[in-house]
Design a protein around this motif. Structure first.
Motif, PDB file in Angstrom:
ATOM      1  N   ALA A  71       0.836  -1.193   0.000  1.00  0.00           N
ATOM      2  CA  ALA A  71       0.000   0.000   0.000  1.00  0.00           C
ATOM      3  C   ALA A  71       0.873   1.246   0.000  1.00  0.00           C
ATOM      4  O   ALA A  71       1.993   1.242   0.516  1.00  0.00           O
ATOM      5  CB  ALA A  71      -0.913  -0.002   1.213  1.00  0.00           C
ATOM      6  N   GLU A  72       0.334   2.306  -0.580  1.00  0.00           N
ATOM      7  CA  GLU A  72       1.031   3.583  -0.609  1.00  0.00           C
ATOM      8  C   GLU A  72       0.062   4.696  -0.230  1.00  0.00           C
ATOM      9  O   GLU A  72      -1.151   4.571  -0.403  1.00  0.00           O
ATOM     10  CB  GLU A  72       1.590   3.855  -2.005  1.00  0.00           C
ATOM     11  N   VAL A  73       0.614   5.769   0.299  1.00  0.00           N
ATOM     12  CA  VAL A  73      -0.199   6.953   0.590  1.00  0.00           C
ATOM     13  C   VAL A  73      -0.642   7.570  -0.723  1.00  0.00           C
ATOM     14  O   VAL A  73       0.154   7.765  -1.643  1.00  0.00           O
ATOM     15  CB  VAL A  73       0.604   7.966   1.427  1.00  0.00           C
ATOM     16  N   ARG A  74      -1.925   7.865  -0.815  1.00  0.00           N
ATOM     17  CA  ARG A  74      -2.490   8.436  -2.042  1.00  0.00           C
ATOM     18  C   ARG A  74      -2.615   9.952  -1.947  1.00  0.00           C
ATOM     19  O   ARG A  74      -2.256  10.682  -2.862  1.00  0.00           O
ATOM     20  CB  ARG A  74      -3.864   7.805  -2.297  1.00  0.00           C
ATOM     21  N   ALA A  75      -3.172  10.445  -0.844  1.00  0.00           N
ATOM     22  CA  ALA A  75      -3.363  11.893  -0.686  1.00  0.00           C
ATOM     23  C   ALA A  75      -3.386  12.245   0.795  1.00  0.00           C
ATOM     24  O   ALA A  75      -3.761  11.426   1.633  1.00  0.00           O
ATOM     25  CB  ALA A  75      -4.656  12.341  -1.357  1.00  0.00           C
ATOM     26  N   ARG A  76      -2.991  13.463   1.092  1.00  0.00           N
ATOM     27  CA  ARG A  76      -3.021  13.969   2.473  1.00  0.00           C
ATOM     28  C   ARG A  76      -3.668  15.351   2.442  1.00  0.00           C
ATOM     29  O   ARG A  76      -3.327  16.189   1.620  1.00  0.00           O
ATOM     30  CB  ARG A  76      -1.607  14.090   3.047  1.00  0.00           C
ATOM     31  N   ASP A 109      -5.558  -4.647   6.255  1.00  0.00           N
ATOM     32  CA  ASP A 109      -5.389  -3.333   5.640  1.00  0.00           C
ATOM     33  C   ASP A 109      -4.854  -2.311   6.646  1.00  0.00           C
ATOM     34  O   ASP A 109      -4.143  -1.381   6.269  1.00  0.00           O
ATOM     35  CB  ASP A 109      -6.711  -2.851   5.052  1.00  0.00           C
ATOM     36  N   ALA A 110      -5.200  -2.466   7.921  1.00  0.00           N
ATOM     37  CA  ALA A 110      -4.637  -1.586   8.944  1.00  0.00           C
ATOM     38  C   ALA A 110      -3.122  -1.740   8.997  1.00  0.00           C
ATOM     39  O   ALA A 110      -2.382  -0.753   9.139  1.00  0.00           O
ATOM     40  CB  ALA A 110      -5.250  -1.893  10.305  1.00  0.00           C
ATOM     41  N   VAL A 111      -2.660  -2.976   8.865  1.00  0.00           N
ATOM     42  CA  VAL A 111      -1.218  -3.230   8.840  1.00  0.00           C
ATOM     43  C   VAL A 111      -0.586  -2.559   7.620  1.00  0.00           C
ATOM     44  O   VAL A 111       0.459  -1.910   7.722  1.00  0.00           O
ATOM     45  CB  VAL A 111      -0.936  -4.745   8.831  1.00  0.00           C
ATOM     46  N   LEU A 112      -1.231  -2.689   6.451  1.00  0.00           N
ATOM     47  CA  LEU A 112      -0.716  -2.054   5.241  1.00  0.00           C
ATOM     48  C   LEU A 112      -0.672  -0.533   5.382  1.00  0.00           C
ATOM     49  O   LEU A 112       0.257   0.130   4.896  1.00  0.00           O
ATOM     50  CB  LEU A 112      -1.582  -2.438   4.040  1.00  0.00           C
ATOM     51  N   MET A 113      -1.662   0.026   6.054  1.00  0.00           N
ATOM     52  CA  MET A 113      -1.692   1.472   6.272  1.00  0.00           C
ATOM     53  C   MET A 113      -0.531   1.910   7.158  1.00  0.00           C
ATOM     54  O   MET A 113       0.138   2.906   6.886  1.00  0.00           O
ATOM     55  CB  MET A 113      -3.031   1.872   6.892  1.00  0.00           C
ATOM     56  N   LEU A 114      -0.276   1.153   8.217  1.00  0.00           N
ATOM     57  CA  LEU A 114       0.855   1.475   9.091  1.00  0.00           C
ATOM     58  C   LEU A 114       2.174   1.360   8.339  1.00  0.00           C
ATOM     59  O   LEU A 114       3.079   2.190   8.507  1.00  0.00           O
ATOM     60  CB  LEU A 114       0.852   0.556  10.309  1.00  0.00           C
TER      61      LEU A 114
END
Length: 207
Positions: A2-7, A134-139
């Motif tokens: 997973a990657e950050v898409r937008a902030r 998915d929480a793990v991927l987000m971290l």
């Protein structure tokens, strides 16, 4: 991966305007639009940030239902992270993963005397369908390998540890003590007896 898409910066909170940053992701696995709220800038977070994995609860988070303590836990988390910094992972897993309409069906059964787990089982669902992959991927996308986890739920601790996230400390929530809803004491007792949640029911405020 997973990657950050937008902030995006925004203000949050039930009674105040608390600065935070909302983060979306690409590459998550279950198809849901999970988000993270970061309190304090990401580059200012300590090495072991406070984390909460909060599953969406429309009836509690938005409409302040007396049937659960979800909204109170969310507000407690936001206020705590306003003071300490941290990351709130808001997971789109309504009703322990059974969805909103099924949860309302479960409410009907609870009104007839079933507890929350019995109602889910009667509808053909397991006790808890939530997954935290998915929480793990987000971290991981946020470069957070080690956390202090804000929870009373042992299954969340287990899920992170089994995925390789270092849970350095568990910080219990206290919202259930203050809530004192007429309708939720039996719900809290059921979470302790059936779900092994780490709650001190003796301290629950009387309505």
């Amino acid at each position: 991966m997973a990657e950050v898409r937008a902030r995006v910066a925004l203000n949050v909170g039930q009674h105040s305007h608390i600065p935070a940053e909302i983060v979306s992701f690409s590459g998550l696995k279950d198809g849901q639009e999970h988000v993270a709220l970061i309190f304090n800038k990401a580059d200012e977070l300590e090495a072991t940030p406070l984390i909460r994995m909060h599953s969406e609860c429309l009836t509690g988070d938005v409409f302040h239902s007396s049937r659960c303590d979800c909204g109170e836990q969310l507000n407690e988390c936001i206020e705590t992270m306003h003071q300490q910094g941290g990351i709130l992972l808001y997971l789109r897993q309504e009703g322990r993963g059974i969805g909103l309409y099924n949860k309302i069906d479960a409410y009907v059964l609870q009104s007839q005397g079933m507890n929350t787990y019995e109602a889910n089982n009667h509808l053909g669902f397991a006790d808890d369908l939530r997954e935290f992959g998915d929480a793990v991927l987000m971290l991981q996308a946020l470069n957070v390998p080690k956390v202090r986890l804000m929870t009373n739920n042992p299954s969340k601790i287990k899920a992170l540890k089994e995925a390789g996230i270092d849970v350095d400390m568990v910080v219990g929530t206290q919202a259930h003590i203050k809530a004192g809803h007429v309708g939720n004491k039996a719900y809290l007792e059921t979470k302790v007896k059936h779900g092994s949640h780490m709650l001190d029911i003796k301290k629950v405020a009387k309505p």
